[in-house]
Design a protein around this motif. Structure first.
Motif, PDB file in Angstrom:
ATOM      1  N   VAL A  10       0.845  -1.202   0.000  1.00  0.00           N
ATOM      2  CA  VAL A  10       0.000   0.000   0.000  1.00  0.00           C
ATOM      3  C   VAL A  10       0.877   1.248   0.000  1.00  0.00           C
ATOM      4  CG1 VAL A  10      -1.627   1.356   1.403  1.00  0.00           C
ATOM      5  CG2 VAL A  10      -2.027  -1.076   1.004  1.00  0.00           C
ATOM      6  N   ARG A  11       1.905   1.266   0.852  1.00  0.00           N
ATOM      7  CA  ARG A  11       2.818   2.420   0.885  1.00  0.00           C
ATOM      8  C   ARG A  11       3.569   2.548  -0.422  1.00  0.00           C
ATOM      9  NH1 ARG A  11       3.549   0.590   6.180  1.00  0.00           N
ATOM     10  NH2 ARG A  11       5.518  -0.418   5.668  1.00  0.00           N
ATOM     11  N   ALA A  12       3.997   1.441  -0.972  1.00  0.00           N
ATOM     12  CA  ALA A  12       4.727   1.476  -2.245  1.00  0.00           C
ATOM     13  C   ALA A  12       3.831   2.006  -3.358  1.00  0.00           C
ATOM     14  CB  ALA A  12       5.266   0.088  -2.594  1.00  0.00           C
ATOM     15  N   GLN A  13       2.587   1.579  -3.383  1.00  0.00           N
ATOM     16  CA  GLN A  13       1.650   2.077  -4.393  1.00  0.00           C
ATOM     17  C   GLN A  13       1.406   3.577  -4.213  1.00  0.00           C
ATOM     18  OE1 GLN A  13       0.450   0.658  -7.161  1.00  0.00           O
ATOM     19  NE2 GLN A  13      -0.411   2.649  -7.622  1.00  0.00           N
ATOM     20  N   GLY A  14       1.292   4.016  -2.973  1.00  0.00           N
ATOM     21  CA  GLY A  14       1.152   5.444  -2.697  1.00  0.00           C
ATOM     22  C   GLY A  14       2.353   6.228  -3.197  1.00  0.00           C
ATOM     23  N   TRP A  15       3.539   5.676  -2.969  1.00  0.00           N
ATOM     24  CA  TRP A  15       4.748   6.329  -3.424  1.00  0.00           C
ATOM     25  C   TRP A  15       4.786   6.396  -4.953  1.00  0.00           C
ATOM     26  CZ3 TRP A  15       8.176   9.716  -2.789  1.00  0.00           C
ATOM     27  CH2 TRP A  15       9.341   9.720  -3.534  1.00  0.00           C
ATOM     28  N   ARG A  16       4.413   5.308  -5.630  1.00  0.00           N
ATOM     29  CA  ARG A  16       4.388   5.302  -7.096  1.00  0.00           C
ATOM     30  C   ARG A  16       3.390   6.328  -7.625  1.00  0.00           C
ATOM     31  NH1 ARG A  16       5.163  -0.314  -6.086  1.00  0.00           N
ATOM     32  NH2 ARG A  16       2.924  -0.726  -6.240  1.00  0.00           N
ATOM     33  N   LEU A  18       2.424   9.126  -6.075  1.00  0.00           N
ATOM     34  CA  LEU A  18       3.029  10.430  -5.828  1.00  0.00           C
ATOM     35  C   LEU A  18       4.117  10.729  -6.863  1.00  0.00           C
ATOM     36  CD1 LEU A  18       3.321  12.949  -4.055  1.00  0.00           C
ATOM     37  CD2 LEU A  18       4.857  11.626  -2.588  1.00  0.00           C
ATOM     38  N   ALA A  19       4.949   9.734  -7.157  1.00  0.00           N
ATOM     39  CA  ALA A  19       6.014   9.925  -8.147  1.00  0.00           C
ATOM     40  C   ALA A  19       5.429  10.198  -9.532  1.00  0.00           C
ATOM     41  CB  ALA A  19       6.930   8.699  -8.181  1.00  0.00           C
ATOM     42  N   LEU A  24       4.623  14.063 -13.863  1.00  0.00           N
ATOM     43  CA  LEU A  24       3.737  14.744 -14.799  1.00  0.00           C
ATOM     44  C   LEU A  24       3.858  16.262 -14.653  1.00  0.00           C
ATOM     45  CD1 LEU A  24       0.106  13.784 -15.614  1.00  0.00           C
ATOM     46  CD2 LEU A  24       0.656  16.130 -14.989  1.00  0.00           C
ATOM     47  N   ILE A  25       3.791  16.730 -13.421  1.00  0.00           N
ATOM     48  CA  ILE A  25       3.860  18.175 -13.175  1.00  0.00           C
ATOM     49  C   ILE A  25       5.232  18.721 -13.547  1.00  0.00           C
ATOM     50  CG2 ILE A  25       3.860  19.939 -11.355  1.00  0.00           C
ATOM     51  CD1 ILE A  25       1.692  18.211  -9.957  1.00  0.00           C
ATOM     52  N   GLU A  26       6.284  18.040 -13.135  1.00  0.00           N
ATOM     53  CA  GLU A  26       7.633  18.550 -13.391  1.00  0.00           C
ATOM     54  C   GLU A  26       7.937  18.631 -14.880  1.00  0.00           C
ATOM     55  OE1 GLU A  26      11.840  18.468 -11.231  1.00  0.00           O
ATOM     56  OE2 GLU A  26      11.069  16.473 -11.714  1.00  0.00           O
ATOM     57  N   SER A  27       7.515  17.638 -15.655  1.00  0.00           N
ATOM     58  CA  SER A  27       7.802  17.687 -17.095  1.00  0.00           C
ATOM     59  C   SER A  27       7.052  18.838 -17.762  1.00  0.00           C
ATOM     60  CB  SER A  27       7.487  16.351 -17.763  1.00  0.00           C
ATOM     61  OG  SER A  27       6.120  16.058 -17.698  1.00  0.00           O
ATOM     62  N   GLU A  28       5.819  19.097 -17.332  1.00  0.00           N
ATOM     63  CA  GLU A  28       5.062  20.228 -17.885  1.00  0.00           C
ATOM     64  C   GLU A  28       5.718  21.562 -17.500  1.00  0.00           C
ATOM     65  OE1 GLU A  28       2.397  20.305 -19.992  1.00  0.00           O
ATOM     66  OE2 GLU A  28       2.742  18.148 -20.164  1.00  0.00           O
ATOM     67  N   LEU A  29       6.112  21.680 -16.241  1.00  0.00           N
ATOM     68  CA  LEU A  29       6.777  22.902 -15.789  1.00  0.00           C
ATOM     69  C   LEU A  29       8.092  23.116 -16.521  1.00  0.00           C
ATOM     70  CD1 LEU A  29       6.174  22.766 -11.934  1.00  0.00           C
ATOM     71  CD2 LEU A  29       5.214  24.432 -13.542  1.00  0.00           C
ATOM     72  N   ILE A 132      -7.086  11.858 -14.362  1.00  0.00           N
ATOM     73  CA  ILE A 132      -6.554  10.500 -14.305  1.00  0.00           C
ATOM     74  C   ILE A 132      -7.039   9.889 -12.989  1.00  0.00           C
ATOM     75  CG2 ILE A 132      -4.461   9.087 -14.243  1.00  0.00           C
ATOM     76  CD1 ILE A 132      -3.080  11.454 -15.769  1.00  0.00           C
ATOM     77  N   PRO A 133      -7.865   8.853 -13.057  1.00  0.00           N
ATOM     78  CA  PRO A 133      -8.497   8.321 -11.830  1.00  0.00           C
ATOM     79  C   PRO A 133      -7.505   8.002 -10.710  1.00  0.00           C
ATOM     80  CG  PRO A 133      -9.486   7.312 -13.758  1.00  0.00           C
ATOM     81  CD  PRO A 133      -8.321   8.143 -14.253  1.00  0.00           C
ATOM     82  N   GLU A 134      -6.340   7.474 -11.039  1.00  0.00           N
ATOM     83  CA  GLU A 134      -5.371   7.109 -10.000  1.00  0.00           C
ATOM     84  C   GLU A 134      -4.762   8.338  -9.325  1.00  0.00           C
ATOM     85  OE1 GLU A 134      -5.780   3.990 -13.021  1.00  0.00           O
ATOM     86  OE2 GLU A 134      -5.184   6.080 -13.197  1.00  0.00           O
ATOM     87  N   LEU A 135      -4.730   9.460 -10.041  1.00  0.00           N
ATOM     88  CA  LEU A 135      -4.096  10.661  -9.499  1.00  0.00           C
ATOM     89  C   LEU A 135      -5.083  11.626  -8.850  1.00  0.00           C
ATOM     90  CD1 LEU A 135      -1.506  11.477 -12.325  1.00  0.00           C
ATOM     91  CD2 LEU A 135      -1.178  10.113 -10.250  1.00  0.00           C
ATOM     92  N   ALA A 136      -6.350  11.528  -9.204  1.00  0.00           N
ATOM     93  CA  ALA A 136      -7.358  12.480  -8.718  1.00  0.00           C
ATOM     94  C   ALA A 136      -7.398  12.594  -7.192  1.00  0.00           C
ATOM     95  CB  ALA A 136      -8.731  12.127  -9.278  1.00  0.00           C
ATOM     96  N   PRO A 137      -7.376  11.485  -6.436  1.00  0.00           N
ATOM     97  CA  PRO A 137      -7.421  11.637  -4.969  1.00  0.00           C
ATOM     98  C   PRO A 137      -6.210  12.402  -4.413  1.00  0.00           C
ATOM     99  CG  PRO A 137      -7.925   9.373  -5.599  1.00  0.00           C
ATOM    100  CD  PRO A 137      -7.447  10.086  -6.840  1.00  0.00           C
ATOM    101  N   LEU A 138      -5.076  12.210  -5.020  1.00  0.00           N
ATOM    102  CA  LEU A 138      -3.881  12.920  -4.564  1.00  0.00           C
ATOM    103  C   LEU A 138      -3.993  14.410  -4.877  1.00  0.00           C
ATOM    104  CD1 LEU A 138      -1.161  12.676  -3.209  1.00  0.00           C
ATOM    105  CD2 LEU A 138      -0.179  12.017  -5.402  1.00  0.00           C
TER     106      LEU A 138
END
Length: 149
Positions: A10-16, A18-19, A24-29, A132-138
């Motif tokens: 669960v923690r590893a999935q959370g980390w993935r 977040l990464a 995504l944000i860093e490449s756009e910036l 993106i459903p996986e990213l929306a909660p974050l």
């Protein structure tokens, strides 16, 4: 898989997740800041961090923490920005061993040009990530993080 293994996953999935959001944000910036202001994300981060300090300056070790860079990488980055006339280094009046990095008028001007580009790109990237459903909660959690800071 035991309970402990599940917790690690669960923690590893959370980390993935977040990464993935960070990437995504860093490449756009990176694209936007390079195109519009000839700055990398980390260069922008330095200028922004300095602008938020009283007196527009920071010690080198504070700057390293703000940019999540090593001391040597921070020194190289400051050297590049100093060569471009965006920063200068000054001796600390209280501690002659201390060196501050300070924004120059050119650095302030470039930051004023880059900040709206950064902010608009960040807003757009977060809106895209929210789709993106996986990213929306974050993405939804981000405003709550600031409230607890």
């Amino acid at each position: 898989m035991g309970i402990k293994d599940d917790a690690v996953e669960v923690r590893a999935q959370g980390w993935r997740t977040l990464a993935a959001l960070h990437g995504l944000i860093e490449s756009e910036l990176e694209r936007s800041l390079q195109a519009e202001a000839q700055l990398s994300v980390v260069e922008y981060t330095v200028l922004d961090a300095l602008s938020r300090q009283d007196g527009w300056h920071m010690r080198m070790q504070q700057l390293a923490r703000a940019t999540a860079l090593s001391a040597s990488a921070t020194t190289r980055l400051v050297n590049r920005l100093e060569d471009r006339g965006l920063l200068t280094r000054v001796l600390c009046a209280d501690d002659r061993r201390g060196i501050y990095t300070e924004l120059t008028p050119s650095g302030i001007s470039l930051l004023e040009t880059a900040r709206p580009v950064h902010d608009a790109t960040l807003e757009r990237a977060l809106a895209e990530a929210h789709e993106i459903p996986e990213l929306a909660p974050l993405v939804d959690a981000l405003p709550k993080l600031h409230a607890h800071a």
